[in-house]
Design an enzyme around this catalytic site. Structure first.
Site, mmCIF file in Angstrom:
data_model
loop_
_atom_site.group_PDB
_atom_site.id
_atom_site.type_symbol
_atom_site.label_atom_id
_atom_site.label_comp_id
_atom_site.label_asym_id
_atom_site.label_seq_id
_atom_site.Cartn_x
_atom_site.Cartn_y
_atom_site.Cartn_z
ATOM 1 N N SER A 98 -6.077 4.707 11.392
ATOM 2 C CA SER A 98 -4.623 4.665 11.618
ATOM 3 C C SER A 98 -4.029 6.068 11.679
ATOM 4 C CB SER A 98 -3.942 3.835 10.521
ATOM 5 O OG SER A 98 -4.472 2.537 10.449
ATOM 6 N N ARG A 142 -9.242 -8.551 5.858
ATOM 7 C CA ARG A 142 -8.787 -9.197 7.088
ATOM 8 C C ARG A 142 -9.926 -9.549 8.037
ATOM 9 N NH1 ARG A 142 -3.270 -5.593 8.077
ATOM 10 N NH2 ARG A 142 -1.957 -6.853 6.695
ATOM 11 N N GLY A 148 0.816 -1.211 0.000
ATOM 12 C CA GLY A 148 0.000 0.000 0.000
ATOM 13 C C GLY A 148 0.842 1.250 0.000
ATOM 14 N N SER A 165 -8.057 4.604 3.998
ATOM 15 C CA SER A 165 -6.654 4.409 4.336
ATOM 16 C C SER A 165 -5.989 5.748 4.639
ATOM 17 C CB SER A 165 -5.896 3.725 3.193
ATOM 18 O OG SER A 165 -4.501 3.680 3.451
ATOM 19 N N SER A 166 -5.234 5.799 5.732
ATOM 20 C CA SER A 166 -4.477 7.007 6.052
ATOM 21 C C SER A 166 -3.367 7.250 5.035
ATOM 22 C CB SER A 166 -3.864 6.890 7.448
ATOM 23 O OG SER A 166 -2.899 5.853 7.493
ATOM 24 N N GLU A 205 -3.712 -2.306 12.208
ATOM 25 C CA GLU A 205 -2.693 -3.307 11.875
ATOM 26 C C GLU A 205 -2.544 -4.351 12.981
ATOM 27 O OE1 GLU A 205 0.043 -3.748 9.411
ATOM 28 O OE2 GLU A 205 -1.489 -2.829 8.153
#
Length: 441
Positions: free
Chosen positions: A212, A358, A109, A183-184, A327
């Site tokens: 995150s 996940r 990523g 997503s950061s 994570e």
């Protein structure tokens, strides 16, 4: 080492045959002192900042793994000289980004989100593609943001790989609105290249909370350390002024996410694990991990010998929002399966867009081993009960392998279908883990 060379260590994306691995079961409390590889997040950011700087940089104790080698390879393709032949110190001599070039993102990523903004600064065509699953990872908001900042990009309508950046040698920059709830890294990618844009960049996030968040704070702190002027005083707004970045030496911290399964081993076995080399002040969310492990029954201390975790052999259940540390979900979910009370993990819907979904993968694979685990829209509900051995599929996701390893400490016969996926961030993982469990480290 002979000067600044474009040195590599072979093809980091070479296909490896699957390697089954039986997670070792602990017969005694673990007692280990380890030194783990460097932080993937810090290594990736330091490489990008070094490639955009006005002078040479070094990275001390960086992470050598597939993701970081792909980042180094991508920056080489864009013209910078990156020497990674010395495991302890990498050397970067920057060069203005150039094209034509091709960047292989693998399944990283960081590469797919940090390098397209850099490619916008190149004079020429830069193509991006990677592993098949990489084409499912969210990129659309970044593509739209770059277009709004003046970058020409050809990409599928859904906003994914493969894509082509038609660099013009400069990026106008300015203000852009982005939904970074997936997503950061979508924010960090814009910020890292922002100082090189003509007008810098102002990034405004609009949407559900950015996950995150500590990773965005890391980006801001590292930008400032490289000489950039960054204002993050307004929530969900980041202002990066145009200006030069300074080449410097980067001291890379040990990887916190990679450390999590080793710390979990102390809780599961009632043992003690010390990881050496932890700074007194960290760019990673060490305090958050300390809090979570304490709530689950661990004792975490930071001393002159490193970061130490002690367990009692009893693991408590956990009710926690993990949106800031998604994570850690695979390892924490494995711990909760071995706890004495039920658990509820929330705020992790964004990890569906990681190396695999996940949330679904954890629920499916642990259910196959006898777990009572329910998947929700943004989390998991876990009710402990005895588990059994069996095959645990990783879906090419390193964190899935870490989860299986933690469960395997207490459950004999868990066989990971392919442990080579751990090379993404820690090629040494199987050896380090087995050595810890057997006491041979």
């Amino acid at each position: 080492m002979s000067g600044w060379q474009n040195e590599g260590v072979g093809n980091p994306t070479a296909t490896r045959p699957p390697q089954p691995w039986t997670a070792p079961t602990a017969s005694d409390p673990v007692a280990a002192t380890l030194r783990l590889p460097g932080s993937k997040s810090m290594t990736a950011r330091a490489l990008v900042l070094a490639a955009l700087a006005s002078g040479p940089s070094t990275l001390d104790r960086p992470l050598r793994a597939r993701d970081t080698e792909l980042m180094a390879g991508g920056l080489r393709a864009l013209g910078s000289h990156v020497s990674i032949s010395d495991d302890e110190r990498w050397l970067v001599r920057p060069h203005p980004p150039v094209g034509p070039a091709h960047v292989d993102v693998g399944l990283a990523g960081t590469v797919m989100r940090f390098l397209p903004p850099v490619a916008g600064l190149a004079a020429g065509r830069v193509t991006f593609d990677g592993d098949p699953h990489a084409r499912t990872r969210p990129l659309g908001p970044l593509i739209d943001a770059l277009r709004a900042l003046g970058v020409r990009i050809d990409a599928p309508p859904v906003g994914s790989l493969p894509l082509v950046v038609l660099g013009a040698g400069r990026v106008a920059g300015g203000e852009v609105v982005i939904d970074a709830s997936a997503s950061s890294q979508l924010v960090s990618g814009l910020l890292l290249a922002g100082p090189r844009f003509d007008r810098g960049v102002v990034v405004r996030h609009e949407g559900p909370p950015v996950p995150s968040a500590p990773h965005v704070r890391m980006t801001v702190q590292m930008l400032r350390a490289a000489g950039a002027a960054v204002d993050d005083t307004t929530p969900d707004v980041w202002v990066v002024e145009p200006g030069p970045l300074t080449g410097r030496g980067w001291e890379i911290e040990p990887d916190l996410s990679g450390a999590a399964p080793f710390f979990a081993a102390a809780l599961v076995t009632g043992g003690e694990v010390t990881l050496q080399g932890w700074p007194r002040s960290s760019l990673q969310p060490v305090e958050r991990l300390r809090e979570l492990l304490h709530r689950m029954g661990g004792e975490v201390t930071l001393g002159t010998d490193g970061l130490r975790v002690r367990g009692t052999g009893t693991v408590r259940g956990l009710d926690a929002d993990l949106s800031d540390v998604g994570e850690l979900t695979p390892v924490l979910s494995a711990l909760t399966l071995l706890a004495d009370t039920p658990s509820r993990l929330t705020g992790i819907g964004h990890i569906r867009g990681h190396e695999t979904d996940r949330v679904t993968a954890l629920a499916k694979e642990f259910t196959a081993l006898g777990a009572d685990i329910t998947e929700t829209r943004d989390g998991l509900e876990i009710r402990p009960r005895p588990l059994r051995g069996g095959t645990f599929r990783t879906y090419a996701d390193h964190r899935m392998a870490h989860a299986a390893a933690v469960a395997g400490l207490a459950v004999p016969g868990i066989e990971v279908d392919d442990v080579t996926c751990t090379s993404k961030t820690m090629p040494e993982f199987p050896a380090l883990w087995s050595g810890m469990v057997t006491g041979k480290n």
